[in-house]
Design a protein around this motif. Structure first.
Motif, PDB file in Angstrom:
ATOM      1  N   VAL A  57       0.869  -1.393   0.001  1.00  0.00           N
ATOM      2  CA  VAL A  57       0.027  -0.233   0.154  1.00  0.00           C
ATOM      3  C   VAL A  57       0.719   1.411   0.046  1.00  0.00           C
ATOM      4  O   VAL A  57       0.563   2.230  -0.584  1.00  0.00           O
ATOM      5  CB  VAL A  57      -0.906   0.156   1.150  1.00  0.00           C
ATOM      6  CG1 VAL A  57      -0.371  -0.272   2.486  1.00  0.00           C
ATOM      7  CG2 VAL A  57      -1.963   1.229   1.197  1.00  0.00           C
ATOM      8  N   LEU A  58       1.938   1.318   0.741  1.00  0.00           N
ATOM      9  CA  LEU A  58       2.887   2.385   0.602  1.00  0.00           C
ATOM     10  C   LEU A  58       3.409   2.801  -0.877  1.00  0.00           C
ATOM     11  O   LEU A  58       3.242   3.821  -0.916  1.00  0.00           O
ATOM     12  CB  LEU A  58       4.237   1.974   1.488  1.00  0.00           C
ATOM     13  CG  LEU A  58       4.116   2.088   2.922  1.00  0.00           C
ATOM     14  CD1 LEU A  58       5.389   1.599   3.558  1.00  0.00           C
ATOM     15  CD2 LEU A  58       4.275   3.798   3.360  1.00  0.00           C
ATOM     16  N   MET A  69       0.410   3.917  -2.952  1.00  0.00           N
ATOM     17  CA  MET A  69      -0.213   5.363  -3.052  1.00  0.00           C
ATOM     18  C   MET A  69       0.724   6.257  -3.550  1.00  0.00           C
ATOM     19  O   MET A  69       0.040   7.357  -4.288  1.00  0.00           O
ATOM     20  CB  MET A  69      -0.453   5.691  -1.344  1.00  0.00           C
ATOM     21  CG  MET A  69      -1.474   5.004  -0.513  1.00  0.00           C
ATOM     22  SD  MET A  69      -2.928   5.566  -0.684  1.00  0.00           S
ATOM     23  CE  MET A  69      -3.152   7.004   0.293  1.00  0.00           C
ATOM     24  N   ALA A  70       2.009   6.161  -3.545  1.00  0.00           N
ATOM     25  CA  ALA A  70       3.237   6.959  -3.973  1.00  0.00           C
ATOM     26  C   ALA A  70       2.845   6.945  -5.767  1.00  0.00           C
ATOM     27  O   ALA A  70       3.012   7.992  -6.185  1.00  0.00           O
ATOM     28  CB  ALA A  70       4.384   6.616  -3.375  1.00  0.00           C
ATOM     29  N   ARG A 127      -0.081   8.891  -7.061  1.00  0.00           N
ATOM     30  CA  ARG A 127       0.309  10.125  -7.168  1.00  0.00           C
ATOM     31  C   ARG A 127       1.197  10.461  -8.066  1.00  0.00           C
ATOM     32  O   ARG A 127       0.649  11.484  -9.040  1.00  0.00           O
ATOM     33  CB  ARG A 127       0.588  10.636  -5.706  1.00  0.00           C
ATOM     34  CG  ARG A 127      -0.198  10.410  -4.703  1.00  0.00           C
ATOM     35  CD  ARG A 127       0.327  11.608  -3.505  1.00  0.00           C
ATOM     36  NE  ARG A 127      -0.488  11.065  -2.333  1.00  0.00           N
ATOM     37  CZ  ARG A 127      -0.305  10.558  -1.239  1.00  0.00           C
ATOM     38  NH1 ARG A 127       0.740   9.648  -1.320  1.00  0.00           N
ATOM     39  NH2 ARG A 127      -1.153  10.489  -0.301  1.00  0.00           N
ATOM     40  N   VAL A 162     -12.263  -0.297   6.569  1.00  0.00           N
ATOM     41  CA  VAL A 162     -12.410   1.262   6.496  1.00  0.00           C
ATOM     42  C   VAL A 162     -11.331   2.022   6.446  1.00  0.00           C
ATOM     43  O   VAL A 162     -11.492   3.237   5.861  1.00  0.00           O
ATOM     44  CB  VAL A 162     -13.003   1.389   7.995  1.00  0.00           C
ATOM     45  CG1 VAL A 162     -12.077   0.829   9.173  1.00  0.00           C
ATOM     46  CG2 VAL A 162     -13.664   2.715   8.263  1.00  0.00           C
ATOM     47  N   LEU A 163     -10.265   1.521   6.740  1.00  0.00           N
ATOM     48  CA  LEU A 163      -8.833   2.282   6.303  1.00  0.00           C
ATOM     49  C   LEU A 163      -8.599   2.440   5.198  1.00  0.00           C
ATOM     50  O   LEU A 163      -8.096   3.534   4.648  1.00  0.00           O
ATOM     51  CB  LEU A 163      -7.810   1.726   7.247  1.00  0.00           C
ATOM     52  CG  LEU A 163      -7.752   1.740   8.988  1.00  0.00           C
ATOM     53  CD1 LEU A 163      -6.607   0.913   9.366  1.00  0.00           C
ATOM     54  CD2 LEU A 163      -7.834   2.993   9.323  1.00  0.00           C
ATOM     55  N   GLN A 181     -10.753   5.089   3.500  1.00  0.00           N
ATOM     56  CA  GLN A 181     -10.067   6.514   3.799  1.00  0.00           C
ATOM     57  C   GLN A 181      -8.962   6.664   3.106  1.00  0.00           C
ATOM     58  O   GLN A 181      -8.712   7.910   2.551  1.00  0.00           O
ATOM     59  CB  GLN A 181      -9.983   6.477   5.420  1.00  0.00           C
ATOM     60  CG  GLN A 181     -11.612   6.491   5.971  1.00  0.00           C
ATOM     61  CD  GLN A 181     -11.256   6.656   7.440  1.00  0.00           C
ATOM     62  OE1 GLN A 181     -11.296   7.776   8.130  1.00  0.00           O
ATOM     63  NE2 GLN A 181     -11.022   5.661   8.112  1.00  0.00           N
ATOM     64  N   ARG A 182      -7.974   5.718   2.799  1.00  0.00           N
ATOM     65  CA  ARG A 182      -6.882   5.953   1.750  1.00  0.00           C
ATOM     66  C   ARG A 182      -7.377   6.373   0.395  1.00  0.00           C
ATOM     67  O   ARG A 182      -6.650   7.197   0.044  1.00  0.00           O
ATOM     68  CB  ARG A 182      -5.866   4.668   2.024  1.00  0.00           C
ATOM     69  CG  ARG A 182      -5.187   4.610   3.180  1.00  0.00           C
ATOM     70  CD  ARG A 182      -4.838   3.410   3.404  1.00  0.00           C
ATOM     71  NE  ARG A 182      -3.985   3.005   4.828  1.00  0.00           N
ATOM     72  CZ  ARG A 182      -4.165   1.999   5.611  1.00  0.00           C
ATOM     73  NH1 ARG A 182      -4.222   0.868   4.882  1.00  0.00           N
ATOM     74  NH2 ARG A 182      -3.795   2.195   6.887  1.00  0.00           N
ATOM     75  N   SER A 210      -8.276   9.598   0.552  1.00  0.00           N
ATOM     76  CA  SER A 210      -7.232  10.609   0.656  1.00  0.00           C
ATOM     77  C   SER A 210      -6.621  11.015  -0.579  1.00  0.00           C
ATOM     78  O   SER A 210      -6.326  12.143  -0.860  1.00  0.00           O
ATOM     79  CB  SER A 210      -6.676  10.490   1.849  1.00  0.00           C
ATOM     80  OG  SER A 210      -5.291   9.936   1.493  1.00  0.00           O
ATOM     81  N   MET A 246     -18.691  11.082   6.179  1.00  0.00           N
ATOM     82  CA  MET A 246     -17.672  11.505   5.153  1.00  0.00           C
ATOM     83  C   MET A 246     -17.947  11.008   3.948  1.00  0.00           C
ATOM     84  O   MET A 246     -17.913  11.788   3.034  1.00  0.00           O
ATOM     85  CB  MET A 246     -16.463  10.489   5.749  1.00  0.00           C
ATOM     86  CG  MET A 246     -15.128  11.137   5.573  1.00  0.00           C
ATOM     87  SD  MET A 246     -13.929  10.143   6.278  1.00  0.00           S
ATOM     88  CE  MET A 246     -13.584  10.459   8.012  1.00  0.00           C
ATOM     89  N   ASN A 282     -15.460  14.526  10.382  1.00  0.00           N
ATOM     90  CA  ASN A 282     -14.282  15.008   9.632  1.00  0.00           C
ATOM     91  C   ASN A 282     -13.270  15.689  10.452  1.00  0.00           C
ATOM     92  O   ASN A 282     -13.504  16.319  11.313  1.00  0.00           O
ATOM     93  CB  ASN A 282     -14.356  15.781   8.453  1.00  0.00           C
ATOM     94  CG  ASN A 282     -14.931  14.839   6.955  1.00  0.00           C
ATOM     95  OD1 ASN A 282     -15.017  13.741   7.348  1.00  0.00           O
ATOM     96  ND2 ASN A 282     -15.455  15.778   5.992  1.00  0.00           N
ATOM     97  N   GLU A 319       9.353   8.567  -2.124  1.00  0.00           N
ATOM     98  CA  GLU A 319       8.155   9.187  -2.701  1.00  0.00           C
ATOM     99  C   GLU A 319       7.087   8.528  -1.675  1.00  0.00           C
ATOM    100  O   GLU A 319       5.944   8.973  -1.688  1.00  0.00           O
ATOM    101  CB  GLU A 319       7.834   8.847  -3.883  1.00  0.00           C
ATOM    102  CG  GLU A 319       7.713   7.111  -4.410  1.00  0.00           C
ATOM    103  CD  GLU A 319       8.851   6.589  -4.531  1.00  0.00           C
ATOM    104  OE1 GLU A 319      10.002   7.141  -4.359  1.00  0.00           O
ATOM    105  OE2 GLU A 319       8.867   5.382  -5.100  1.00  0.00           O
ATOM    106  N   VAL A 337      -0.378   5.321   5.692  1.00  0.00           N
ATOM    107  CA  VAL A 337      -0.736   4.099   6.284  1.00  0.00           C
ATOM    108  C   VAL A 337      -0.708   4.058   7.569  1.00  0.00           C
ATOM    109  O   VAL A 337      -0.738   2.862   8.108  1.00  0.00           O
ATOM    110  CB  VAL A 337       0.385   2.948   5.804  1.00  0.00           C
ATOM    111  CG1 VAL A 337       0.561   2.633   4.222  1.00  0.00           C
ATOM    112  CG2 VAL A 337       1.715   3.373   6.153  1.00  0.00           C
ATOM    113  N   LEU A 382       7.866  12.181  -8.042  1.00  0.00           N
ATOM    114  CA  LEU A 382       7.722  12.449  -6.774  1.00  0.00           C
ATOM    115  C   LEU A 382       8.683  12.031  -5.913  1.00  0.00           C
ATOM    116  O   LEU A 382       9.155  12.727  -4.998  1.00  0.00           O
ATOM    117  CB  LEU A 382       6.261  11.608  -6.274  1.00  0.00           C
ATOM    118  CG  LEU A 382       5.783  11.846  -4.930  1.00  0.00           C
ATOM    119  CD1 LEU A 382       5.734  13.296  -4.636  1.00  0.00           C
ATOM    120  CD2 LEU A 382       4.641  11.114  -4.816  1.00  0.00           C
TER     121      LEU A 382
END
Lengths: 567, 441, 463
Positions: free
Chosen positions: A205-206, A209-210, A213, A265-266, A269-270, A273, A296, C28, C112, C118, C236
């Motif tokens: 996941v790290l 996500m990067a 982006r 749920v995390l 939210q990821r 985000s 949310m 929120n 990046e 996490v 990035l």
């Protein structure tokens, strides 16, 4: 934002209709299975046109794949096959918001040599947004018929893969001979998930996500470059034709939504985000834990497809077992039940908070869907909200509410006909209409107690797994193949695995076979540290489709095995 | 200004802290006759003696009390303002068996195979392990060093932390280690039902029982002259006969109960439970069975996510209060020096100082089977003692003298030598050092 | 619709409403701030000495007054702390709790990736850390890569389901680097660079040279007046490296041996990077004068050593030597276990080197705050600072100290007197109640060197 322009829909329709009518008029059919006519009239039925909108003793006329008329006192066309709908209920057929229905898991990508690199090959890394699920559609897949049996006529089907497997498509769950015939709309979404590449970047996941982006922001830049070049190429360096970046363009311009497979749920939210950072149009799918984030989701206007899967209800202890329980255990069991109820009432909570949602079958087993829906209703979900989620809300989230989701004149003839109000325990589906084609379903007698669950308690159904299997799965070193031998030793399953790398036999531990699911674990030595691999999956005939999970590395990879012949 | 102040502090501290060690001078242990005077002596078994004297002669405690006559030839160590305790005993370590954990070649506590009870930890103890001086200067004089790994990984031994051969270090007792089949485990993705867990334990127990059945048979027919040589099984015979202790590593509550049942069924008389992380859950049952325990590490996270945060801290106290004889271990190798802190935490979380002290002295000695030799300050016992500036559990307390087997141990270790060399390094930083010539952007 | 059905639907609606009431919606990210008056404590301010029989008033999450005989404003809770010790909330400069993933260990430079992505607010270790007086952690990326990811400074606001709630607002950005055995392990097992400490240096220099080139390209683009200019490729990874070059990101570097610690100072000196804290740094004591002169800081273990070759020549006197040589030093946990008694770990410097109470307490409060660039917000008890506080029975440097209450922003997140055993926020309904995992010291060490075993090694024949 609509997914489809009306024009395209019309074009697709014309195409579909012509294909369909061809199949009726121009082909002989020695199997005798083709319908004589594509005009039908369901009479005397209770028609649930839309959630909360019911007409009694009504007739639905279907013609050319469309709903020709709905109402009472209708004239029935001469060429119609009349179906007596007395005592029956007609619904708009269900729409599956996120599924693998009809798609086939592709062969594992070969492991490249240069894996320990910031930029491994895209196909191995799982970054192939330019692909379409079309390439994976297998019209002979049993999943199409299975989901139809559950009342579904349209599936938002996505490709198998890792981080960005490709675009999803809307498919009609009919039996056809060409993939094109069931294709309602291609490229309706960009499908993505937090699934890292084994041993390669992005590994978890790290990195995902990067990478997300990075890909998105680059696509924004590249889009400007492409546009400038298209407008006037003079004096501008030719943009590199990068299929990945091009696949992002409709996402950058918000023409195509990003559909995220996010159960927890995390993870939800990821995904949110990322969306907040980048600004794309987001749908979260396969959601299992959203009870705490309903406001949310509502405020953000995020589209939601809730999972049709649900944890098993904790067993309540009775009698002697209950007496033997300590106060502590009672409390802990109570918390398990409290949380099970959260899962069960999640749909109700979202509904009450005003979140528009549909459902996803991604992690659900077909035969549990109805039961899980009933559980949600028992735990507070309105029947009409349940129906809306399965029909009109799903249609609207997928941008096809003009053609699907209600029983209205002019819409596609996707109908579900049941022998009782659908949300009653014993209701069964009698007919499905998909794209105007009728499918008869058998009404099953009630199961005898104890029957059909033979594999409960591992030994009884063990014969299905006992024997020699050839397995293969992807490791960072490449594909590993070998044999697994499973034995039934006096009611206890045991087994061993040989691995292709010559490292000798490994004993399986804790082999269980319950409800068609074979689970066991093996230990490997990781430099003095014993690492446990858990293998769990479904046995269907001679095929075992499983997932290998290494929790120490937060990693999993598919394993497939075939039972060796001659057994 | 601040800097100058620091230098002054350093100047004051250095001589105090380095225990008078000279550069490059080899420091050796010394035997002989010692009189430790004017000390507060914690005998553990016979109360506290204020202003007492401890007389050590030829490795043995010759006298202890308020009015001990000091022989003329004794070396007198004035312990005014200080306290004397029996050397601390860690009832569960791998000290001497592992030098550097990550390097396979530097580890000798585990053999191949599930049933290797004949493997002798004592034979693999490295008397020159760098960790040994690091440990003993903190007042830990004796440890139980044990093999690990399979079901019956080997024979552990009690060793004193001074000696040039394993036999010089041997403190007089050995025991068989057994890892009791565990129902716990299962990773995050593991969904084992309680029934499945029970089955797994049952299967593992079968292996265990097979071995012990053979051992019992072996013990019965041993003298008949026609018994094959079977070192694995022979090693278990002393346990069957009760002449050697069996140390059963077991942690989950359910497993502890199974283990107690097992012990009862087997009828073995000399058994100890070790680890017992969930002992607090079944403390009454352990007490009822009259089986002593070696608990620890105390500084540990609870066994279940749903447990109270201090479950491991409070575990020894709960068992003690239920009537269980408790010793405390670190389960460590290079940081056995933290034993008094594990005891200190147990003391703070309900055990009290006195009982916690017993848990690392007399109780430990009794459980390890060496209480006739060590574990308290009594005349005739081995002179394993230390002198401290105060409560040895208190973190800031200093240990000033350590005696093992009557030898006065040099208060040095690799870590202390590095401190002495580097506190005020010569040369210090050089003005033209490239690491400090930071280029301007 | 029949009457009966209407009634049924109504019942269901009431049911839903009840569920909503119990669930309690998490809005929120709006972090709670508390008001409280702590009366009559021995206040260990860390920066301004020890104040006996002193009151601390917290308003809106900040320390608003410190003094004697303060009165609680209307409605503000008063806590009698007579005989108890109040210290600043403990800050752990090296932690991996509250994270769903630790390493993106698939490549040697991953600047990046961001730990902020996490955060796992459900980790029960958070509550256990609070129960040890900890209020903030530095959630670090692992040490598998030469340049790992950006870390996240957290406040342990346990109970929220929103990961954003745990972020320490406006804390400076930090990033993890790693030297020595861990980052060379990947190379060694695959026969690629870096397979040695030489290769690590080369990779660092290459990365920053690339970043300089990237920066130059973008600067040229920004300066270009051509309206039809085309932007260079966005990266990035390079963006973060440029931010490091420009001093916008604090570097925290996993390191053990003195030579590698020295090497990084040289590399940073060449690239003009000054914001540097060494993590673990077991041999930092050997180059303490150089660290002091460079202005580098160190975050170390109290006494961990010998678990691998590069920590064999360690000394528990490390923190003392560093402190006495003028290096800003902290003591960290790198462990879900140690984090629960950092106050005790700090106390070990009184055994190993006689640090004063204030110096020892600084190691777990003000100094880590400095290393994370949050010393203007936390790390001492001063008016105007955040009310992140820990109340102890017994002096926190005593082995018998017991943390009894912990506050973040003046909100009480731990109270020993009202401690509920089962602190899990989410419960898996399918998991057996007796889900026992035995604490394993070896695992803890592995935690510290996350992924000592590479996934590859599992399937490799050359072990």
């Amino acid at each position: 934002m609509k997914l489809l322009s009306i024009k395209t829909i019309r074009a697709v329709f014309l195409l579909l209709i012509s294909v369909a009518s061809l199949s009726v008029k121009a082909q002989s059919d020695p199997t005798g299975q083709s319908a004589v006519t594509r005009t039908f009239a369901i009479t005397n039925a209770t028609v649930v046109q839309a959630p909360g909108k019911e007409i009694k003793e009504a007739t639905v006329v279907i013609k050319n794949g469309l709903i020709e008329a709905v109402g009472t006192n209708l004239t029935i066309p001469n060429n119609a096959q009349v179906i007596d709908g007395k005592g029956m209920y007609v619904y708009s057929a269900f729409i599956d918001g996120l599924a693998y229905t009809g798609s086939k898991r592709p062969e594992n990508v070969a492991r490249p040599n240069n894996l320990f690199s910031p930029d491994p090959p895209n196909d191995y890394a799982g970054i192939t947004p330019e692909n379409s699920v079309l390439a994976q559609i297998d019209i002979s897949s049993s999943t199409i018929g299975n989901m139809r049996k559950e009342g579904f006529a349209i599936s938002h089907t996505v490709p198998y893969g890792r981080m960005l497997p490709g675009s999803g498509a809307l498919i009609l769950l009919g039996d056809k001979s060409h993939a094109d015939e069931i294709m309602l709309m291609n490229d309706v979404s960009m499908f993505t998930q937090f699934a890292g590449a084994p041993g390669a970047y992005p590994g978890n996941v790290l990195g995902i996500m990067a990478k997300w982006r990075n890909l998105y922001r680059n696509a924004e830049n590249n889009k400007k470059h492409y546009d400038a070049y298209t407008e006037n190429p003079s004096g501008i360096e030719r943009p590199e034709r990068d299929r990945v970046t091009e696949a992002f363009f409709p996402v950058v311009t918000k023409q195509r939504p990003v559909v995220f497979d996010v159960a927890g749920v995390l993870e939800v939210q990821r995904a949110m985000s990322l969306q907040k950072d980048l600004g794309f149009k987001l749908i979260v799918g396969n959601v299992q834990q959203a009870w705490d984030i309903a406001p949310m989701l509502k405020n953000n206007g995020t589209g939601v497809f809730l999972s049709l899967d649900m944890p098993d209800m904790p067993k309540e202890a009775k009698g002697k077992d209950l007496e033997a329980m300590t106060e502590e255990t009672k409390q802990l069991e109570a918390r398990k039940m409290e949380f099970w109820k959260k899962y069960a009432s999640q749909a109700a909570v979202l509904s009450a908070a005003g979140v528009k949602f549909g459902f996803s079958s991604l992690d659900a087993t077909g035969n549990k869907i109805k039961a899980n829906l009933m559980t949600m209703i028992e735990n507070g979900l309105n029947e009409s909200d349940a129906l809306a989620a399965l029909t009109i809300n799903a249609a609207s989230l997928l941008g096809i509410d003009k053609i699907a989701g209600t029983v209205e004149k002019g819409k596609t003839a996707n109908l579900m006909v049941s022998n009782a109000p659908f949300f009653t325990k014993d209701a069964q589906i009698r007919y499905m209409f998909v794209d105007g084609d009728k499918y008869d379903l058998e009404i099953k007698e009630k199961k005898e107690a104890g029957k059909g669950n033979a594999s409960e308690g591992s030994a009884a159904g063990a014969a299905a797994v006992v024997g020699s299997w050839t397995y293969s799965f992807e490791t960072p070193q490449g594909e590993t193949t070998g044999k697994m031998i499973i034995k039934n030793e006096g009611g206890t399953l045991t087994g061993s695995m040989t691995s292709g790398d010559g490292s000798g036999d490994v004993d399986m531990q804790d082999v269980t076979f319950v409800n068609g699911v074979l689970t066991f674990s093996i230990s490997r030595d990781g430099g003095g540290q014993s690492i446990e691999l858990v293998i769990s999956g479904t046995v269907t005939g001679k095929t075992y489709n499983a997932e290998v999970t290494v929790s120490a590395f937060n990693f999993s990879t598919p394993l497939t095995a075939t039972k060796d012949d001659g057994q | 200004m601040k800097r100058v102040f620091q230098l002054i502090i350093i100047a004051i501290m250095v001589p105090l802290l380095s225990f008078g060690q000279e550069d490059d001078q080899v420091m050796k242990a010394r035997g002989g006759k010692f009189a430790l005077t004017n000390a507060k002596i914690y005998t553990v078994t016979n109360g506290i003696i204020e202003n007492g004297t401890l007389l050590i002669n030829n490795g043995i405690i010759e006298a202890v009390g308020a009015n001990v006559k000091i022989p003329a030839d004794a070396e007198v160590i004035d312990c005014k303002g200080k306290e004397i305790y029996p050397g601390m005993i860690d009832s569960g370590t791998k000290l001497g068996l592992s030098e550097i954990e990550s390097i396979a070649e530097a580890n000798d506590f585990s053999e191949s195979g599930d049933l290797t009870p004949q493997m002798q930890a004592l034979s693999a103890v490295n008397p020159n392990s760098v960790s040994i001086p690091v440990t003993r200067v903190s007042g830990v004089t004796t440890v139980w060093t044990a093999p690990a790994g399979g079901v019956l990984p080997g024979t552990a031994a009690t060793i004193n932390l001074f000696g040039y051969t394993p036999d010089q270090m041997f403190a007089g007792s050995k025991g068989i280690i057994m890892n009791f089949p565990s129902s716990g485990g299962g990773g995050r993705f593991r969904r084992r039902s309680p029934e499945e867990q029970a089955k797994a334990v049952e299967r593992a127990l079968k292996t265990v029982n097979d071995a012990w059945d053979k051992a019992e048979l072996y013990a019965k027919i041993e003298g008949s002259g026609d018994v094959r040589d079977y070192p694995e099984i022979e090693a278990l015979v002393p346990v069957v006969k009760g002449s050697m202790a069996l140390f059963i590593e077991v942690n989950a509550a359910k497993d502890i109960l199974t283990a107690l049942e097992w012990i009862k069924k087997r009828g073995y008389k000399n058994v100890v439970l070790t680890g017992v992380a969930e002992g607090w859950r079944v403390a009454d049952k352990i007490a009822e069975a009259k089986v002593p325990v070696v608990a620890g590490p105390v500084q540990a996270i609870p066994t279940r996510d749903s447990d109270a945060y201090d479950a491991a801290y409070a575990n020894p106290a709960i068992m003690h209060k239920a009537g269980v004889k408790v010793a405390i271990r670190t389960g460590d190798t290079e940081n056995v020096r933290n034993l008094p802190y594990h005891a200190g935490f147990a003391a703070a979380y309900g055990m009290g100082k006195e009982e916690a002290l017993k848990a690392i002295t007399i109780n430990a000695a009794q459980i390890l089977g060496v209480s006739d030799q060590i574990g308290s300050i009594e005349v005739g016992k081995k002179a394993n003692v230390f002198v401290s500036t105060g409560d040895p559990f208190e973190t800031a307390t200093k240990i000033t003298n350590v005696f093992i087997d009557g030898y006065l141990i040099p208060m040095t270790s690799q870590q202390i030598r590095l401190y002495d060399e580097f506190l005020n390094r010569t040369p210090g930083v050089k003005k033209n050092d490239p690491a400090i010539q930071i280029k301007k952007k | 619709m029949t009457d009966n059905k209407i009634l049924n639907d109504m019942k269901k609606n009431i049911f839903v409403l009840t569920i909503m009431l119990f669930t309690g919606f998490v809005a929120n990210a709006q972090v709670k701030k508390g008001d409280v008056l702590i009366k009559n404590a021995t206040v260990l301010t860390v920066t301004k000495g020890t104040l006996t029989n002193t009151d601390v008033l917290v308003s809106g999450g900040k320390i608003s007054r410190i003094g004697k005989g303060l009165n609680a404003p209307n409605g503000v809770q008063e806590i009698d702390a007579t005989g108890k010790f109040l210290m600043p909330g403990i800050i752990d400069a090296h932690s991996h709790i509250a994270l769903s993933a630790v390493n993106e260990g698939t490549s040697q430079v991953t600047s990046e990736v961001q730990m902020g992505d996490v955060i796992d607010p459900f980790d029960v270790s958070i509550y256990r850390a609070l129960a040890g007086g900890v209020t903030s952690t530095h959630a670090l990326h692992g040490s598998a890569n030469v340049i790992g990811g950006e870390s996240e400074t957290l406040k342990l606001r346990y109970g929220s389901t929103n990961p954003e709630d745990l972020k320490f607002e406006n804390a400076p950005r930090t990033i993890k680097f790693a030297l020595g055995e861990n980052p060379t392990r990947g190379g060694r097992s695959r026969g690629i660079q870096p397979s040695s400490r030489m290769g690590v240096e080369a990779m660092l220099r290459n990365s920053f040279t690339d970043a300089q080139a990237y920066r130059a390209k973008w600067n040229a683009y920004k300066a270009d007046k051509n309206p039809r200019k085309i932007a260079p490729e966005y990266d990035l990874r390079m963006e973060t490296l440029v931010d490091i070059l420009e001093g916008r990101v604090l570097v925290h570097c996993h390191s053990y041996r003195a030579d590698e610690i020295y090497m990084l100072m040289k590399v940073f000196a060449d690239f003009g990077i000054t914001k540097l804290t060494y993590q673990h740094a077991n041999e930092a004591y050997k180059v303490a004068p150089e660290l002091a002169e460079f202005g580098a800081m160190a975050s170390v273990f109290a006494d961990w050593w010998a678990y691998k070759l590069e920590v064999y020549y360690s000394t528990a006197y490390n923190a003392t030597i560093l402190t006495r040589n003028g290096v800003t030093t902290s003591i960290n946990s790198d462990s879900g276990e140690l984090i629960r008694h950092l106050f005790h770990e700090a106390a070990k410097t009184q055994k190993y080197g006689d640090l004063t109470d204030e110096e020892a307490l600084s190691l777990i409060t003000l100094n880590p705050a400095k290393q994370l660039g949050i010393e203007n917000r936390v790390g001492s008890i001063e008016v105007g600072k955040d009310a992140d506080l820990a109340l102890f029975e017994g002096h926190p440097l005593s082995v018998y100290a017991i943390p009894v209450m912990t506050f973040v922003d003046g909100v009480k997140y731990f109270d020993r007197a009202n401690d509920i055993k089962d602190q899990r926020i989410y419960v898996n309904p399918e998991q057996a109640v007796e889900n026992v995992t035995i604490f394993n010291r070896e695992d803890q060490h592995r935690c510290m060197d996350t992924e000592v075993v590479s996934f590859e090694a599992l399937f490799s024949n050359n072990k």
